[in-house]
Design a protein around this motif. Structure first.
Motif, PDB file in Angstrom:
ATOM      1  N   ASN A   2       0.839  -1.190   0.000  1.00 38.07           N
ATOM      2  CA  ASN A   2       0.000   0.000   0.000  1.00 38.07           C
ATOM      3  C   ASN A   2       0.880   1.249   0.000  1.00 38.07           C
ATOM      4  O   ASN A   2       1.521   1.564   0.986  1.00 38.07           O
ATOM      5  CB  ASN A   2      -0.890  -0.021   1.250  1.00 38.07           C
ATOM      6  N   SER A  48       3.039   6.470   6.728  1.00 35.85           N
ATOM      7  CA  SER A  48       3.618   5.483   7.644  1.00 35.85           C
ATOM      8  C   SER A  48       2.958   5.563   9.020  1.00 35.85           C
ATOM      9  O   SER A  48       2.859   4.552   9.727  1.00 35.85           O
ATOM     10  CB  SER A  48       5.135   5.700   7.776  1.00 35.85           C
ATOM     11  N   ASN A  51      -1.052   4.426   8.365  1.00 39.59           N
ATOM     12  CA  ASN A  51      -1.221   3.028   7.951  1.00 39.59           C
ATOM     13  C   ASN A  51      -0.302   2.069   8.705  1.00 39.59           C
ATOM     14  O   ASN A  51      -0.001   0.984   8.217  1.00 39.59           O
ATOM     15  CB  ASN A  51      -0.965   2.894   6.445  1.00 39.59           C
ATOM     16  N   TYR A  52       0.125   2.494   9.885  1.00 47.83           N
ATOM     17  CA  TYR A  52       1.055   1.670  10.663  1.00 47.83           C
ATOM     18  C   TYR A  52       0.523   0.260  10.898  1.00 47.83           C
ATOM     19  O   TYR A  52       1.256  -0.731  10.707  1.00 47.83           O
ATOM     20  CB  TYR A  52       1.356   2.345  12.004  1.00 47.83           C
ATOM     21  N   ASP A  53      -0.735   0.132  11.272  1.00 48.73           N
ATOM     22  CA  ASP A  53      -1.303  -1.198  11.540  1.00 48.73           C
ATOM     23  C   ASP A  53      -1.228  -2.087  10.302  1.00 48.73           C
ATOM     24  O   ASP A  53      -0.942  -3.284  10.399  1.00 48.73           O
ATOM     25  CB  ASP A  53      -2.749  -1.074  12.017  1.00 48.73           C
ATOM     26  N   TYR A  54      -1.481  -1.492   9.153  1.00 48.58           N
ATOM     27  CA  TYR A  54      -1.420  -2.268   7.907  1.00 48.58           C
ATOM     28  C   TYR A  54       0.009  -2.743   7.646  1.00 48.58           C
ATOM     29  O   TYR A  54       0.243  -3.919   7.367  1.00 48.58           O
ATOM     30  CB  TYR A  54      -1.903  -1.431   6.724  1.00 48.58           C
ATOM     31  N   TYR A  55       0.959  -1.816   7.726  1.00 51.73           N
ATOM     32  CA  TYR A  55       2.349  -2.178   7.432  1.00 51.73           C
ATOM     33  C   TYR A  55       2.862  -3.236   8.411  1.00 51.73           C
ATOM     34  O   TYR A  55       3.571  -4.168   8.024  1.00 51.73           O
ATOM     35  CB  TYR A  55       3.238  -0.938   7.481  1.00 51.73           C
ATOM     36  N   LYS A  56       2.494  -3.094   9.659  1.00 48.66           N
ATOM     37  CA  LYS A  56       2.945  -4.070  10.651  1.00 48.66           C
ATOM     38  C   LYS A  56       2.389  -5.455  10.356  1.00 48.66           C
ATOM     39  O   LYS A  56       3.061  -6.472  10.555  1.00 48.66           O
ATOM     40  CB  LYS A  56       2.534  -3.620  12.057  1.00 48.66           C
ATOM     41  N   SER A  57       1.172  -5.509   9.848  1.00 48.61           N
ATOM     42  CA  SER A  57       0.538  -6.803   9.563  1.00 48.61           C
ATOM     43  C   SER A  57       1.188  -7.519   8.385  1.00 48.61           C
ATOM     44  O   SER A  57       0.990  -8.718   8.193  1.00 48.61           O
ATOM     45  CB  SER A  57      -0.957  -6.607   9.276  1.00 48.61           C
ATOM     46  N   GLN A  58       1.977  -6.791   7.589  1.00 45.69           N
ATOM     47  CA  GLN A  58       2.585  -7.370   6.395  1.00 45.69           C
ATOM     48  C   GLN A  58       3.906  -8.088   6.669  1.00 45.69           C
ATOM     49  O   GLN A  58       4.490  -8.678   5.759  1.00 45.69           O
ATOM     50  CB  GLN A  58       2.817  -6.276   5.348  1.00 45.69           C
ATOM     51  N   ARG A  65      10.658  -1.523   5.066  1.00 46.20           N
ATOM     52  CA  ARG A  65      10.046  -0.582   6.012  1.00 46.20           C
ATOM     53  C   ARG A  65      11.009   0.545   6.400  1.00 46.20           C
ATOM     54  O   ARG A  65      10.919   1.144   7.465  1.00 46.20           O
ATOM     55  CB  ARG A  65       9.537  -1.293   7.266  1.00 46.20           C
TER      56      ARG A  65
END
Length: 281
Positions: A2, A48, A51-58, A65
């Motif tokens: 994303n 960043s 959308n922190y929750d999204y990036y962490k889930s990836q 990152r």
């Protein structure tokens, strides 16, 4: 992944490169029109955060990152003072978020950014420090940046002393039952004073200790403070300021083993993906 919509497509390379990013990529980015470049870089940082929750889930690898750190380094190189609030918004994230983006090196990686963008905004930085909601790493980065102003710009030493005194006096007057009582901040402030050998503030620090308003787990006791002021040389308090290329080189050299292990991890992940794709075919 994303990614935010950007004016300059060259910046999408920041999403796929870690600290070993090719110098030519940075050089090309720095040649872009300043106003739109700054807007794009700030958008990367804001994304960043949002959308922190999204990036962490990836489960992203380190190189995937590093994009907000790249953005900070470029903003710092541009001396984009108008981007200070964006930097502080990033620093105000939770401890977990900061560790996700920066590892355990928030202060190391970002104090120079605050220095380059906030040196002319000390009043704003003081209010930000005293808002009572920052985590320790955020305050450390800000305090080190201000302390290093006194070391790298000696003519402004009195200005930095005054800045610290105003923070100390605020802490002295704060009540224990105040919701924003700055107990943890006090220890970080004392450490910040040591960052530039602030002997002029010795009496104020002693009063803080006498008032039992210093978190000794952060900065030690009064004897530790006194010893360091007496034994360390002035030059030992001066941290080097790097240009953007030197900063990348320093990070790689300082954590060579760490980044080699990260490379190995990425190779294994790529190999696993290829194997899975082969099996599907």
């Amino acid at each position: 992944m994303n990614k935010v919509s950007l004016t300059h497509p060259q910046l999408y390379s920041l999403y796929s490169n870690g600290m070993r990013i090719d110098r030519k990529i940075i050089e090309e980015i720095l040649e872009l029109p300043r106003e739109t470049l700054v807007n794009d870089l700030e958008a990367i940082v804001k994304a960043s955060i949002d959308n922190y929750d999204y990036y962490k889930s990836q489960n992203l690898s380190l190189s995937k990152r590093s994009f907000p750190i790249h953005a900070f380094f470029i903003l710092s190189e541009l001396k984009s003072e108008s981007s200070l609030y964006t930097v502080l918004a990033f620093l105000s994230q939770s401890k977990d978020a900061l560790e996700f983006w920066c590892g355990k090196y928030t202060k190391e990686l970002l104090w120079e950014v605050v220095y380059n963008l906030g040196s002319n905004s000390l009043e704003f930085l003081k209010k930000y420090i005293l808002n009572g909601i920052n985590n320790i790493e955020t305050n450390r980065a800000i305090l080190k940046a201000v302390s290093q102003i006194a070391v790298h710009q000696p003519r402004r030493r009195d200005e930095v002393i005054k800045w610290y005194k105003e923070i100390i006096y605020y802490i002295m007057q704060a009540r224990y039952d105040d919701y924003h009582y700055p107990f943890a901040l006090t220890g970080t402030v004392v450490s910040g004073i040591l960052d530039f050998k602030g002997v002029e503030l010795f009496n104020e620090v002693r009063i803080l200790y006498d008032m039992n308003k210093v978190n000794k787990l952060i900065c030690g006791d009064m004897e530790d403070f006194t010893t360091e002021l007496r034994t360390e040389l002035q030059r030992d308090f001066k941290s080097r300021l790097y240009n953007i290329y030197e900063r990348y080189e320093f990070i790689l050299n300082d954590r060579e083993y760490y980044y080699k292990m990260e490379d190995l991890k990425e190779l294994k992940e790529d190999s696993k993906k290829k194997t899975n794709q082969h099996q599907k075919n």
